[in-house]
Design a protein around this motif. Structure first.
Motif, PDB file in Angstrom:
ATOM      1  N   UNK A  56     -11.809 -19.693 -25.492  1.00  0.00           N
ATOM      2  CA  UNK A  56     -11.220 -18.359 -25.343  1.00  0.00           C
ATOM      3  C   UNK A  56     -12.095 -17.275 -25.975  1.00  0.00           C
ATOM      4  N   UNK A  57     -12.998 -17.674 -26.872  1.00  0.00           N
ATOM      5  CA  UNK A  57     -13.912 -16.699 -27.473  1.00  0.00           C
ATOM      6  C   UNK A  57     -14.836 -16.072 -26.434  1.00  0.00           C
ATOM      7  N   UNK A  58     -14.956 -16.703 -25.267  1.00  0.00           N
ATOM      8  CA  UNK A  58     -15.793 -16.139 -24.203  1.00  0.00           C
ATOM      9  C   UNK A  58     -15.234 -14.813 -23.698  1.00  0.00           C
ATOM     10  N   UNK A  59     -13.908 -14.648 -23.774  1.00  0.00           N
ATOM     11  CA  UNK A  59     -13.267 -13.454 -23.194  1.00  0.00           C
ATOM     12  C   UNK A  59     -13.776 -12.159 -23.821  1.00  0.00           C
ATOM     13  N   UNK A  60     -13.695 -11.963 -25.157  1.00  0.00           N
ATOM     14  CA  UNK A  60     -14.183 -10.689 -25.718  1.00  0.00           C
ATOM     15  C   UNK A  60     -15.668 -10.450 -25.471  1.00  0.00           C
ATOM     16  N   UNK A  61     -16.463 -11.530 -25.451  1.00  0.00           N
ATOM     17  CA  UNK A  61     -17.899 -11.346 -25.222  1.00  0.00           C
ATOM     18  C   UNK A  61     -18.203 -10.963 -23.773  1.00  0.00           C
ATOM     19  N   UNK A  62     -17.497 -11.548 -22.804  1.00  0.00           N
ATOM     20  CA  UNK A  62     -17.703 -11.151 -21.407  1.00  0.00           C
ATOM     21  C   UNK A  62     -17.231  -9.706 -21.180  1.00  0.00           C
ATOM     22  N   UNK A  63     -16.147  -9.328 -21.844  1.00  0.00           N
ATOM     23  CA  UNK A  63     -15.674  -7.936 -21.741  1.00  0.00           C
ATOM     24  C   UNK A  63     -16.725  -6.979 -22.294  1.00  0.00           C
ATOM     25  N   UNK A  64     -17.274  -7.307 -23.457  1.00  0.00           N
ATOM     26  CA  UNK A  64     -18.305  -6.458 -24.074  1.00  0.00           C
ATOM     27  C   UNK A  64     -19.562  -6.420 -23.204  1.00  0.00           C
ATOM     28  N   UNK A 105     -19.987  -8.524 -10.083  1.00  0.00           N
ATOM     29  CA  UNK A 105     -18.959  -9.504 -10.433  1.00  0.00           C
ATOM     30  C   UNK A 105     -19.559 -10.686 -11.160  1.00  0.00           C
ATOM     31  N   UNK A 106     -20.814 -11.003 -10.825  1.00  0.00           N
ATOM     32  CA  UNK A 106     -21.508 -12.117 -11.476  1.00  0.00           C
ATOM     33  C   UNK A 106     -22.040 -11.728 -12.847  1.00  0.00           C
ATOM     34  N   UNK A 107     -21.681 -10.528 -13.298  1.00  0.00           N
ATOM     35  CA  UNK A 107     -22.100 -10.053 -14.618  1.00  0.00           C
ATOM     36  C   UNK A 107     -20.886  -9.782 -15.505  1.00  0.00           C
ATOM     37  N   UNK A 108     -19.874  -9.101 -14.926  1.00  0.00           N
ATOM     38  CA  UNK A 108     -18.793  -8.575 -15.761  1.00  0.00           C
ATOM     39  C   UNK A 108     -17.636  -9.540 -15.969  1.00  0.00           C
ATOM     40  N   UNK A 109     -17.248 -10.314 -14.933  1.00  0.00           N
ATOM     41  CA  UNK A 109     -16.108 -11.219 -15.048  1.00  0.00           C
ATOM     42  C   UNK A 109     -14.766 -10.515 -15.011  1.00  0.00           C
ATOM     43  N   UNK A 110     -14.760  -9.217 -14.654  1.00  0.00           N
ATOM     44  CA  UNK A 110     -13.528  -8.432 -14.675  1.00  0.00           C
ATOM     45  C   UNK A 110     -13.444  -7.545 -13.439  1.00  0.00           C
ATOM     46  N   UNK A 111     -12.260  -7.519 -12.797  1.00  0.00           N
ATOM     47  CA  UNK A 111     -12.062  -6.660 -11.636  1.00  0.00           C
ATOM     48  C   UNK A 111     -12.094  -5.177 -11.966  1.00  0.00           C
ATOM     49  N   UNK A 112     -11.251  -4.713 -12.906  1.00  0.00           N
ATOM     50  CA  UNK A 112     -11.265  -3.289 -13.260  1.00  0.00           C
ATOM     51  C   UNK A 112     -12.621  -2.810 -13.769  1.00  0.00           C
ATOM     52  N   UNK A 113     -13.349  -3.659 -14.537  1.00  0.00           N
ATOM     53  CA  UNK A 113     -14.672  -3.271 -15.032  1.00  0.00           C
ATOM     54  C   UNK A 113     -15.642  -3.058 -13.877  1.00  0.00           C
ATOM     55  N   UNK A 114     -15.538  -3.904 -12.845  1.00  0.00           N
ATOM     56  CA  UNK A 114     -16.399  -3.754 -11.668  1.00  0.00           C
ATOM     57  C   UNK A 114     -16.104  -2.448 -10.946  1.00  0.00           C
ATOM     58  N   UNK A 115     -14.822  -2.128 -10.775  1.00  0.00           N
ATOM     59  CA  UNK A 115     -14.443  -0.869 -10.115  1.00  0.00           C
ATOM     60  C   UNK A 115     -14.939   0.331 -10.904  1.00  0.00           C
ATOM     61  N   UNK A 116     -14.775   0.277 -12.220  1.00  0.00           N
ATOM     62  CA  UNK A 116     -15.194   1.404 -13.065  1.00  0.00           C
ATOM     63  C   UNK A 116     -16.705   1.605 -13.014  1.00  0.00           C
ATOM     64  N   UNK A 117     -17.452   0.485 -13.106  1.00  0.00           N
ATOM     65  CA  UNK A 117     -18.914   0.581 -13.163  1.00  0.00           C
ATOM     66  C   UNK A 117     -19.508   1.012 -11.829  1.00  0.00           C
ATOM     67  N   UNK A 268     -18.977   2.095 -26.783  1.00  0.00           N
ATOM     68  CA  UNK A 268     -18.906   0.920 -25.900  1.00  0.00           C
ATOM     69  C   UNK A 268     -18.144  -0.207 -26.587  1.00  0.00           C
ATOM     70  N   UNK A 269     -18.433  -0.427 -27.863  1.00  0.00           N
ATOM     71  CA  UNK A 269     -17.779  -1.507 -28.605  1.00  0.00           C
ATOM     72  C   UNK A 269     -16.299  -1.215 -28.819  1.00  0.00           C
ATOM     73  N   UNK A 270     -15.959   0.060 -29.029  1.00  0.00           N
ATOM     74  CA  UNK A 270     -14.546   0.435 -29.187  1.00  0.00           C
ATOM     75  C   UNK A 270     -13.790   0.178 -27.884  1.00  0.00           C
ATOM     76  N   UNK A 271     -14.379   0.587 -26.742  1.00  0.00           N
ATOM     77  CA  UNK A 271     -13.735   0.366 -25.442  1.00  0.00           C
ATOM     78  C   UNK A 271     -13.524  -1.126 -25.194  1.00  0.00           C
ATOM     79  N   UNK A 272     -14.563  -1.931 -25.507  1.00  0.00           N
ATOM     80  CA  UNK A 272     -14.455  -3.379 -25.315  1.00  0.00           C
ATOM     81  C   UNK A 272     -13.399  -3.970 -26.249  1.00  0.00           C
TER      82      UNK A 272
END
Length: 423
Positions: A56-64, A105-117, A268-272
């Protein structure tokens, strides 16, 4: 009666627009107070033990990593590569945007992050090219949902932890389904663009220009190969891959592309951190909710009732797909996975489904919830970028929704779409 209290209070809190993580926690609290079967400390223990997990530690790092790469100039370079290939065809800008979302998608792992970026760059660019703003926003919102299907994927990490399934196998199983969904969206974008007369750039693709854009984006293009190659090459685990992605993104954004400034890193770190906190609160409260379900034997009761409706495997799977689509409209994806996996996975296994294939089916079905109101996170992110109302966006995205549902049915009934690379 306990089940009624649990689900009734959750529904009430959701209707009151209380955040999903808090709603699940409050529903669990009320149920514990009503039943008096387990102590209140059960909630606190659940919040701690549920997130005490190495995978589960992968989640915050993929978000960041997604936040860093979205602001580090990577998304714009990915688009230029895609546009150098398809920019000249009918609807070329739209098609290039979908390709860019697939790669991001192969970078972020997140749907909303992909839309935002991608949306922040591409929606205004498509409008300048003459595209209807509603179509442009809907296209990015739909393509952004691929972010949780093509690996790495945060929901796949959650499913792997909840269902005791290999996260690495889940990642590789999502590649072909994600690509098929992307090409399905591209076919509709081409049809719509031809109908509306959206022309290409008029610049013929050349090997020289393509090579130039690839060279410019080489550091961005290497990211998925480093992450996935490292996992499947046995060099590091998915969690370690997420850390590598963060370090690589910082080096590329700050020192190579120089578009991410040192003064922007705290923001960036605060948002993540805010996104991570939201996710982990959902994980903690949903785990407690799931344990209450098991105490009440609700998963077994639902499984038995589904199996009594029909003994036909295909009918039951279609009912499960309908359930996933409905739940996706109202509940956040991560919470849905934690709550539904203990209920639906045993049913899928009893029907002869491989847990990996069933996981892809579940995540794809719930990913469609990113573009369906009232929750529809991708719709809200896209609306925030373009200013298009949620009502207008909901109508514009309906054809994309139909395409994704059709492909979901194909994924459900053709196991090799998910399992070919795994096997």
């Amino acid at each position: 009666m306990t089940s009624l209290i649990l689900f009734g209070s959750l529904t009430l809190f959701l209707l009151l627009s209380i955040p999903i993580g808090i709603s699940i926690g409050l529903a669990s609290l009320i149920t514990i107070l009503y039943s008096n079967v387990i102590p209140l400390e059960f909630i606190v223990q659940g919040l701690v033990t549920s997130v005490d997990s190495f995978p589960l530690m992968a989640v915050p790092f993929f978000i960041l990593a997604g936040e860093i790469m979205g602001k580090g100039g990577i998304s714009e370079r990915l688009f230029r590569v895609a546009n150098s290939i398809v920019g000249n065809v009918t609807g070329g800008f739209a098609i290039a945007t979908i390709f860019t979302c697939m790669f991001f998608a192969a970078i972020s792992g997140s749907g909303p992050a992909t839309v935002a970026a991608i949306g922040g760059i591409m929606i205004p660019a498509m409008v300048r090219q003459g595209y209807d703003i509603k179509f442009a926003t809907a296209l990015v919102a739909a393509a952004g949902s691929i972010g949780v299907i093509i690996p790495p994927s945060i929901p796949m990490v959650i499913y792997g932890v909840t269902g005791s399934v290999s996260i690495g196998d889940m990642f590789i199983a999502g590649i072909i389904p994600g690509i098929i969904i992307g090409f399905g969206l591209i076919l509709y974008a081409y049809y719509y663009s031809k109908k509306k007369g959206y022309k290409g750039t008029g610049v013929k693709p050349t090997l020289k220009n393509f090579g130039k854009e690839v060279w410019s984006a080489k550091w961005a293009l290497l990211v998925p190969f480093i992450i996935l190659g490292g996992i499947y090459g046995g060099i590091f685990t998915p969690t370690e891959a997420a850390v590598v992605a963060v370090i690589y993104g910082l080096i590329a954004g700050v020192f190579i592309y120089r578009e991410l400034k040192f003064k922007e890193i705290p923001r960036v770190m605060i948002d993540a951190a805010l996104t991570t906190a939201t996710v982990l609160i959902i994980v903690g409260t949903a785990t407690t909710f799931g344990r209450l379900l098991n105490l009440e034997q609700i998963p077994r009761k639902i499984a038995d009732s589904l199996l009594t409706i029909s003994d036909n495997k295909f009918v039951i799977i279609l009912l499960i797909l309908v359930l996933l689509l409905i739940v996706g409209c109202f509940m956040e994806t991560i919470a849905s996975i934690i709550i539904l996996t203990p209920i639906l996975l045993p049913i899928g296994i009893s029907l002869g489904y491989d847990p990996i294939h069933f996981g892809v089916l579940m995540i794809t079905g719930l990913a469609i919830g990113f573009i369906t109101p009232p929750l529809g996170v991708n719709l809200f992110v896209g609306s925030g970028i373009s200013g298009v109302s949620i009502e207008a966006l909901s109508k514009a995205i309906f054809p994309f929704f139909l395409v994704m549902v059709l492909i979901l049915v194909l994924i459900s009934f053709i196991p090799q779409i998910s399992l070919f690379l795994v096997n």
